[in-house]
Motif scaffolding. Structure first.
Motif, PDB file in Angstrom:
ATOM      1  N   ARG A  33      -7.160 -10.617  -2.398  1.00  0.00           N
ATOM      2  CA  ARG A  33      -6.910  -9.917  -1.121  1.00  0.00           C
ATOM      3  C   ARG A  33      -6.767 -10.883   0.055  1.00  0.00           C
ATOM      4  O   ARG A  33      -5.942 -10.680   0.938  1.00  0.00           O
ATOM      5  CB  ARG A  33      -8.023  -8.920  -0.828  1.00  0.00           C
ATOM      6  CG  ARG A  33      -7.933  -7.657  -1.647  1.00  0.00           C
ATOM      7  CD  ARG A  33      -9.027  -6.668  -1.222  1.00  0.00           C
ATOM      8  NE  ARG A  33      -9.036  -5.500  -2.071  1.00  0.00           N
ATOM      9  CZ  ARG A  33      -8.385  -4.386  -1.783  1.00  0.00           C
ATOM     10  NH1 ARG A  33      -7.687  -4.280  -0.680  1.00  0.00           N
ATOM     11  NH2 ARG A  33      -8.438  -3.367  -2.611  1.00  0.00           N
ATOM     12  N   SER A  46      -3.521 -11.158   2.484  1.00  0.00           N
ATOM     13  CA  SER A  46      -3.647 -11.010   3.948  1.00  0.00           C
ATOM     14  C   SER A  46      -2.951 -12.162   4.661  1.00  0.00           C
ATOM     15  O   SER A  46      -2.267 -11.967   5.671  1.00  0.00           O
ATOM     16  CB  SER A  46      -5.114 -10.956   4.361  1.00  0.00           C
ATOM     17  OG  SER A  46      -5.706  -9.786   3.886  1.00  0.00           O
ATOM     18  N   ILE A  70       1.615  -7.238  -3.495  1.00  0.00           N
ATOM     19  CA  ILE A  70       0.853  -6.557  -2.435  1.00  0.00           C
ATOM     20  C   ILE A  70       0.334  -5.218  -2.967  1.00  0.00           C
ATOM     21  O   ILE A  70      -0.824  -4.862  -2.764  1.00  0.00           O
ATOM     22  CB  ILE A  70       1.728  -6.352  -1.185  1.00  0.00           C
ATOM     23  CG1 ILE A  70       2.041  -7.706  -0.532  1.00  0.00           C
ATOM     24  CG2 ILE A  70       1.047  -5.422  -0.178  1.00  0.00           C
ATOM     25  CD1 ILE A  70       3.087  -7.651   0.573  1.00  0.00           C
ATOM     26  N   VAL A 119      -2.547  -5.808  -5.641  1.00  0.00           N
ATOM     27  CA  VAL A 119      -3.780  -6.339  -5.054  1.00  0.00           C
ATOM     28  C   VAL A 119      -4.470  -5.300  -4.179  1.00  0.00           C
ATOM     29  O   VAL A 119      -5.691  -5.153  -4.211  1.00  0.00           O
ATOM     30  CB  VAL A 119      -3.500  -7.636  -4.259  1.00  0.00           C
ATOM     31  CG1 VAL A 119      -4.715  -8.072  -3.465  1.00  0.00           C
ATOM     32  CG2 VAL A 119      -3.053  -8.745  -5.202  1.00  0.00           C
ATOM     33  N   ASN A 120      -3.692  -4.548  -3.410  1.00  0.00           N
ATOM     34  CA  ASN A 120      -4.266  -3.592  -2.455  1.00  0.00           C
ATOM     35  C   ASN A 120      -4.388  -2.165  -3.000  1.00  0.00           C
ATOM     36  O   ASN A 120      -4.863  -1.290  -2.283  1.00  0.00           O
ATOM     37  CB  ASN A 120      -3.461  -3.595  -1.160  1.00  0.00           C
ATOM     38  CG  ASN A 120      -3.630  -4.882  -0.383  1.00  0.00           C
ATOM     39  OD1 ASN A 120      -4.645  -5.572  -0.513  1.00  0.00           O
ATOM     40  ND2 ASN A 120      -2.644  -5.230   0.424  1.00  0.00           N
ATOM     41  N   ALA A 163       3.870  -0.754   0.061  1.00  0.00           N
ATOM     42  CA  ALA A 163       3.941  -2.210   0.126  1.00  0.00           C
ATOM     43  C   ALA A 163       5.239  -2.660   0.796  1.00  0.00           C
ATOM     44  O   ALA A 163       5.227  -3.583   1.621  1.00  0.00           O
ATOM     45  CB  ALA A 163       3.828  -2.808  -1.273  1.00  0.00           C
TER      46      ALA A 163
END
Length: 157
Positions: free
Chosen positions: A63, A67, A138, A141-142, A149
């Motif tokens: 993460r 970011s 993205i 991971v999120n 995304a």
């Protein structure tokens, strides 16, 4: 070495899951292959275990890294070659490394270039592929959808 169930990133295709590790004979040579299901493209690929790192296969980012990548999208563009053909080759080479930051840089620069002056067909394909590769990471991971995304990418550039 990766294991069955590992989430990995395959350059130019995006995030995938190793579904199996099989021995196959190709051109009279037996090798072990990762069988990888690419999540966003609904396809399976075979990756030779022996040179997977050489071709840029890696674990998905954490993460914190994602970011930083999203922050990179809002930073100023880096200079690109004026000749579209050389730009195309440079960007393709960056994507082949599998580096998430290089992918984000390609997306950022080409997306801005496209907004100012339309890209060539080849560069448009590079941009579309790079966006999908970046968005797949993205998303994974999120824990969000591909559409969400892609929206993050578009809003960040």
């Amino acid at each position: 070495m990766f294991y069955i169930g590992d989430k990995i990133v395959y350059p130019m295709h995006g995030v995938g899951v190793i579904e199996d590790i099989e021995k196959k004979t190709v051109l009279d040579e037996e090798k072990e292959y990762y069988i990888v299901r690419i999540t966003c493209k609904d396809m399976d690929i075979m990756v030779p275990v022996s040179n997977s790192e050489d071709i840029g296969v890696r674990y998905i980012s954490d993460r914190s890294t994602v970011s930083k990548v999203i922050k990179l999208l809002s930073e100023p563009s880096t200079s690109m070659h004026a000749n579209w053909n050389k730009r195309y080759r440079e960007n393709t080479d960056k994507l082949k490394t599998g580096d998430i930051f290089a992918c984000a840089e390609v997306v950022r620069n080409l997306l801005r270039q496209d907004r100012e002056k339309k890209l060539s067909t080849g560069e448009k394909r590079v941009l579309d592929n790079a966006k999908k590769v970046l968005a797949s990471e993205i998303m994974s991971v999120n824990g969000i959808t591909l559409g969400e995304a892609l929206e993050i990418i578009d809003e960040s550039v």
